[in-house]
Design a protein around this motif. Structure first.
Motif, mmCIF file in Angstrom:
data_model
loop_
_atom_site.group_PDB
_atom_site.id
_atom_site.type_symbol
_atom_site.label_atom_id
_atom_site.label_comp_id
_atom_site.label_asym_id
_atom_site.label_seq_id
_atom_site.Cartn_x
_atom_site.Cartn_y
_atom_site.Cartn_z
ATOM 1 N N TYR A 673 0.823 -1.207 0.000
ATOM 2 C CA TYR A 673 0.000 0.000 0.000
ATOM 3 C C TYR A 673 0.859 1.260 0.000
ATOM 4 O O TYR A 673 1.993 1.264 0.503
ATOM 5 C CB TYR A 673 -0.904 0.046 1.234
ATOM 6 N N GLU A 715 -1.184 8.616 -7.405
ATOM 7 C CA GLU A 715 -2.541 9.108 -7.615
ATOM 8 C C GLU A 715 -2.989 8.937 -9.057
ATOM 9 O O GLU A 715 -4.182 8.743 -9.332
ATOM 10 C CB GLU A 715 -2.623 10.579 -7.212
ATOM 11 N N TYR A 718 -3.259 4.639 -9.487
ATOM 12 C CA TYR A 718 -3.941 3.752 -8.555
ATOM 13 C C TYR A 718 -5.159 4.456 -7.960
ATOM 14 O O TYR A 718 -5.233 5.688 -7.936
ATOM 15 C CB TYR A 718 -2.987 3.280 -7.448
ATOM 16 N N THR A 719 -6.076 3.680 -7.474
ATOM 17 C CA THR A 719 -7.336 4.209 -6.965
ATOM 18 C C THR A 719 -7.276 4.394 -5.458
ATOM 19 O O THR A 719 -6.856 3.490 -4.728
ATOM 20 C CB THR A 719 -8.495 3.255 -7.312
ATOM 21 N N ALA A 720 -7.700 5.542 -5.026
ATOM 22 C CA ALA A 720 -7.719 5.831 -3.587
ATOM 23 C C ALA A 720 -8.848 5.080 -2.907
ATOM 24 O O ALA A 720 -9.944 4.933 -3.461
ATOM 25 C CB ALA A 720 -7.870 7.330 -3.352
ATOM 26 N N TYR A 729 -3.749 3.450 -1.084
ATOM 27 C CA TYR A 729 -3.677 3.064 -2.486
ATOM 28 C C TYR A 729 -3.087 1.658 -2.541
ATOM 29 O O TYR A 729 -1.957 1.435 -2.087
ATOM 30 C CB TYR A 729 -2.785 4.025 -3.279
#
Length: 737
Positions: A673, A715, A718-720, A729
């Motif tokens: 992460y 950002e 990848y998706t928050a 993420y």
């Protein structure tokens, strides 16, 4: 009563006095001192939790990996080191290996070092001046507020104080008869102290080397040879680890935290060395440097870290930490040198005054004028020297009290101490308001009695004056010490005692640890608690305009951005490079800063949901997560006990890893992460100007914007995912293009 049984009598030959020559009260008094010190330093020790989580995380890493143990890595996967050598971590890491990871296992070694420091100081002073002088010296050290704080904390300063006191003791032993082994031992102790806090260990060298060179009881040629051997011992004791680090290929060791080029020598002479003197340390928070004109508190200049000049140690941020008996120590040092000046060259009492007094003066001078990073807790280094000089000087003058000059000087020292305690206690007017008047009146009465004890042979007067003088001198610092013990302290900027008027007011740096506390009028503008009644986290304090040279970008008029303070407002005016309009702060909790000062002061409270997410399949990854800044990294690592990568090191300003290196590690599935926020991360949740090439980054001397680049890359790809107040993420699941 024989000469040896009188509390203030001088042993005929203190250095050779055996148990049979000691008065009956000496051993119980000494053991009582140690027991009281241990109680003061150990009671409710766990109230500080992880204390400085930056070092606690490194201790956790070193308890899991011998490689991390050796290099002082922040994580067990050995990505980056702390910004100091690792020696101070070793006792704590061994303790955790034996007793498991908990607050007691980390902090008890520090407390025991404090007890040991008091014992060694007692032994050193007693050898020349008798048991009473040793007890006074040890008591002054034990009750100095900053010593009480740091011997209950996990910063490197506790071990540094112990090693330097041992070095001065060894030098005293060497001076007794020109003993080479003791001088070599002193050199080795200072060398090892270098592995605790680099060049600060050398502040005592001028005093020790000069006193031995001129006053040792052996021929000049032998003195030169002995000093050369001691220097060699210093180099070996401090250099072996440095040589291994420098000779190990960069690919086979962690990045050297705090350096810009992965070099321990650069760290030593730059960020932790000469940069501290002139404020040019690259990568520091805000940089240093002095401004023109007189600084706050009457100093000669001003830096990010407060006023500089001869009055610095007496100012609002330092005075209550260390200066209670500093005026008395200076008076007694002058008196001791004057009284022994005409003695033979090898006089042991004069040697002692010059050793301890020289260490006090050189250290105090550097602390007073250094323009770079300087925190109040550094002053623990002065506490043993003040204690020694006060103990030696008080007993020396007492033995000569038949002289009006000696009695008057002793009375002056007590009166000045009472007056200065009155002034210091006046900075906390709502805290024990009766104490300042009691100390002043008792001190002045005791001083009057001491002035006449040499001419009026009344036992009651003598006992009353001595007792009153000791109580008046120690009541103020003792009260501060007890207050320090009663309060937990966390974060990177701890301070002892109750919150004072006019303090810097850093959250985590006040008397109330991470929760800040009541700020002082006239403090640093823009910091919560720096003026009015600001609090951290999430305070609403009033900034003092002009206190800081401009506000931090992203800084509001209340709490720090990301400290639960929500939107940042306009920064306080000041016209400096750091001034400007505030940005939006991140959402950190409990002092976990996002944006401008993220990660500097304290870590983040990690929820059980975040801990669960990071711990899932942890064994499949080298690092369960990566985040910007070591304080944030430390919180997640301590919560999961799995390696977390600190991007950019402590301040988020180290160029490690580069964006390319980070991308490669992600592609190899080494990092699970990315945790948003943190100091210098930029991005949508932090203040973009921090740690990059904006005004704040330039002020730090940093030319890289690696944290912002990495954050932007994450950002974009990848998706928050929100887990409570934390944004994660998943680096194993790239966004579909």
């Amino acid at each position: 009563m024989t000469a040896l049984t009188h509390p203030f009598a001088a042993p005929a030959r203190a250095e050779s006095a055996g148990a049979a020559d000691r008065p009956r009260w000496e051993r119980p008094a000494f053991l009582g001192l140690l027991a009281a010190t241990a109680l003061l330093y150990l009671v409710d020790l766990s109230s500080s939790g992880w204390a400085n989580s930056f070092y606690s995380a490194a201790v956790q890493a070193g308890s899991r990996s011998w490689k991390a143990f050796f290099f002082g890595s922040s994580d067990a996967a050995n990505f980056i080191t702390v910004d100091k050598p690792p020696a101070s971590l070793w006792p704590m890491e061994l303790s955790v290996r034996l007793f498991g990871l908990n607050s007691w296992a980390i902090l008890v070694p520090q407390a025991l070092m404090g007890v040991a420091t008091v014992a060694v100081l007692y032994a050193a002073v007693r050898r020349r001046f008798g048991a009473a002088a040793g007890l006074i010296a040890g008591g002054v050290l034990a009750l100095t507020p900053v010593a009480t704080l740091m011997f209950r904390f996990n910063n490197p300063d506790a071990m540094l104080a112990l090693l330097l006191v041992c070095a001065i003791y060894a030098t005293q032993r060497a001076l007794e008869a020109g003993r080479t082994k003791w001088l070599v031992a002193a050199g080795a102790l200072i060398g090892f102290a270098f592995l605790v806090k680099t060049l600060q260990a050398f502040l005592v060298l001028p005093a020790l080397a000069l006193v031995y060179a001129f006053l040792a009881p052996v021929r000049v040629r032998r003195r030169v040879w002995q000093l050369a051997l001691a220097t060699a011992a210093l180099v070996v004791a401090g250099g072996w680890w440095v040589a291994i680090v420098q000779l190990t290929p960069a690919a086979d060791r962690p990045y050297v935290g705090g350096s810009q080029h992965n070099s321990f020598l650069e760290l030593t002479f730059g960020y932790n060395g000469f940069g501290r003197l002139d404020g040019s340390e690259t990568g520091s928070v805000g940089g240093g440097g002095t401004g023109g004109g007189a600084g706050p508190g009457g100093g000669k200049g001003f830096s990010m870290w407060g006023s500089t000049g001869i009055t610095r140690l007496f100012g609002s941020d330092m005075g209550g930490q260390i200066s209670w008996l500093l005026p008395a120590a200076l008076i007694l040092l002058v008196a001791g040198v004057v009284l022994t000046w005409r003695a033979k060259r090898t006089d042991t009492e004069r040697q002692a005054f010059l050793l301890w007094g020289g260490a006090l003066l050189t250290t105090a001078a550097v602390f007073s004028y250094m323009a770079g990073i300087f925190h109040p807790y550094y002053n623990i280094a002065l506490a043993p020297y003040i204690g020694a000089v006060v103990g030696m000087g008080a007993v020396t003058l007492w033995r000569r009290r038949s002289s009006p000059w000696a009695a008057g000087t002793l009375a002056l020292a007590v009166a000045v101490s009472a007056w200065w305690a009155f002034e210091l206690l006046g900075r906390t007017p709502d805290w024990l308001p009766w104490l300042r008047w009691a100390v002043l009146l008792l001190g002045l009465a005791a001083a009057l009695g001491l002035a006449f004890t040499g001419r009026i042979a009344m036992r009651v007067l003598t006992v009353t004056a001595v007792t009153g003088g000791l109580v008046a001198a120690l009541a103020g610092p003792a009260a501060y010490a007890v207050d320090t013990v009663s309060t937990g302290h966390t974060g990177s900027l701890p301070s002892a005692g109750p919150a004072q008027m006019g303090g810097m007011g850093f959250p985590g740096g006040g008397a109330r640890g991470a929760h800040g506390g009541k700020g002082g009028a006239g403090g640093f503008g823009g910091f919560p608690g720096g003026g009015g009644t600001g609090k951290a986290p999430g305070g609403t304090g009033t900034a003092v305009r002009g206190g800081m040279p401009g506000g931090f970008p992203g800084g509001g008029t209340g709490g720090f951005p990301g400290a639960g303070g929500g939107q940042g407002g306009k920064a306080p005016s000041g016209g400096g490079a750091l001034s400007g309009k505030g940005g939006k702060g991140g959402k950190g909790q409990m002092g976990g800063m996002g944006g401008a000062m993220g990660g500097l002061l304290d870590g983040t409270k990690v929820s059980s949901a975040v801990k669960s997410a990071l711990s899932k399949d942890a064994s499949s990854y080298t690092w369960v997560a990566a985040t910007v800044g070591s304080q944030n990294q430390a919180s997640y690592q301590l919560a999961t006990q799995d390696p977390v990568m600190a991007i950019g090191g402590f301040n988020g300003s180290d160029p490690a890893p580069t964006l390319a290196e980070f991308e490669k590690m992600v592609s190899e599935h080494k990092i699970h992460y990315f945790i948003a926020g943190g100091m210098g991360s930029g991005g949508t949740e932090g203040a973009k100007s921090t740690g990059g090439t904006g005004a704040f980054g330039q002020a730090m001397g940093v030319t890289t914007d690696t944290p912002s680049q990495i954050t932007a890359w994450v950002e974009a790809h990848y998706t928050a995912k929100k887990v409570g107040d934390t944004t994660l993420y998943d680096l194993t699941a790239p966004r579909a293009s």
